[in-house]
Every structure is written in C-alpha cells, then in structure tokens.
Design a protein around this motif. Structure first.
Motif, mmCIF file in Angstrom:
data_model
loop_
_atom_site.group_PDB
_atom_site.id
_atom_site.type_symbol
_atom_site.label_atom_id
_atom_site.label_comp_id
_atom_site.label_asym_id
_atom_site.label_seq_id
_atom_site.Cartn_x
_atom_site.Cartn_y
_atom_site.Cartn_z
ATOM 1 N N ARG A 195 3.323 -8.417 -10.507
ATOM 2 C CA ARG A 195 2.899 -8.123 -9.133
ATOM 3 C C ARG A 195 3.808 -8.863 -8.155
ATOM 4 O O ARG A 195 4.155 -10.035 -8.381
ATOM 5 N N THR A 241 -5.681 -1.165 2.372
ATOM 6 C CA THR A 241 -5.780 -1.364 0.935
ATOM 7 C C THR A 241 -5.774 -0.023 0.200
ATOM 8 O O THR A 241 -5.866 1.037 0.821
ATOM 9 N N SER A 242 -5.709 -0.099 -1.093
ATOM 10 C CA SER A 242 -5.732 1.125 -1.894
ATOM 11 C C SER A 242 -7.042 1.879 -1.724
ATOM 12 O O SER A 242 -7.087 3.106 -1.867
ATOM 13 N N ASN A 252 -1.290 -2.001 -4.247
ATOM 14 C CA ASN A 252 -2.498 -2.540 -3.644
ATOM 15 C C ASN A 252 -2.403 -2.338 -2.138
ATOM 16 O O ASN A 252 -2.590 -1.253 -1.619
#
Length: 120
Positions: free
Chosen positions: A106, A52-53, A32
C-alpha cells in the motif's frame, strides 16, 4: 508502478465552472482514498477534497458548496467539479490516491499537477 494522469485544468473567469479528471493506471489491486490537493504560489499544499472507495467525501471549508468530488471505481478515475470559481482558487491542483498494488503493497501516489487559473 502506479501512474496518475490529470486533465481539465485551464483558465476560467471568476464565477465559471471547470472540471478536473484524474485516471489511475498501473499495478493496481485496489484503490482506497482518492482526492485533490492544491498549491498556490508561495503556499503549502492543502487538501481540497477526498473520497473513499465507499463514497464518503471530505471537503475543505473554503470549497464546500462549490466543489463536488466523485469517482468511477470501474475506471479508477476521480473527478472534481468546480463551480463558482474565485480568483483565490488559482493554484496547481494535484491528484492523490492511496493504492494497494498487485504486490499487496500500500502506498500514496501523486499526479504531476494541473494548473487552474481564475481571472477576476
């Protein structure tokens, strides 16, 4: 599970450029946010920039207009192009990433840091 390897730190004169790189490897399903933080002697670790991605970026006010963060998703690598460096940019720069592992867990991961020293 996830390793971050930073490179590109060093000694530079004020006004000069420097480019940091950080490559993530290991049990990665997806990444992410990636970013850079820095910590000067005797001070707390502060955000420098994140991306961010999807490519959305965020910068600390002190580096806006001088630093540019970018990433290569295919290489799981984040870059920090630093221009017009100032002595107050001297710090250890840490790479950061938020990863979903192949186990679908995560978590946040940090690099070991790379020293950036700006001489006046």
């Amino acid at each position: 599970q996830v390793q971050l390897v930073e490179s590109g730190g060093g000694l530079v004169q004020a006004g000069g450029p420097l480019r940091l790189s950080c490559a993530a490897s290991g049990s990665i399903f997806s990444i992410n946010t990636m970013g850079w933080y820095r910590q000067a002697p005797g001070k707390q670790r502060d955000l420098v920039a994140t991306i961010t991605s999807g490519g959305s970026t965020n910068y600390a006010d002190s580096v806006k207009g001088r630093f540019t963060i970018s990433r290569d998703n295919a290489k799981n690598t984040v870059y920090l192009q630093m221009n017009s460096l100032k002595p107050e940019d001297t710090a250890v720069y840490y790479c950061y990433t938020n990863v979903r592992t192949k186990s679908f867990v995560r978590g946040d991961y940090w690099g070991l840091g790379t020293q950036v020293t700006v001489s006046s």
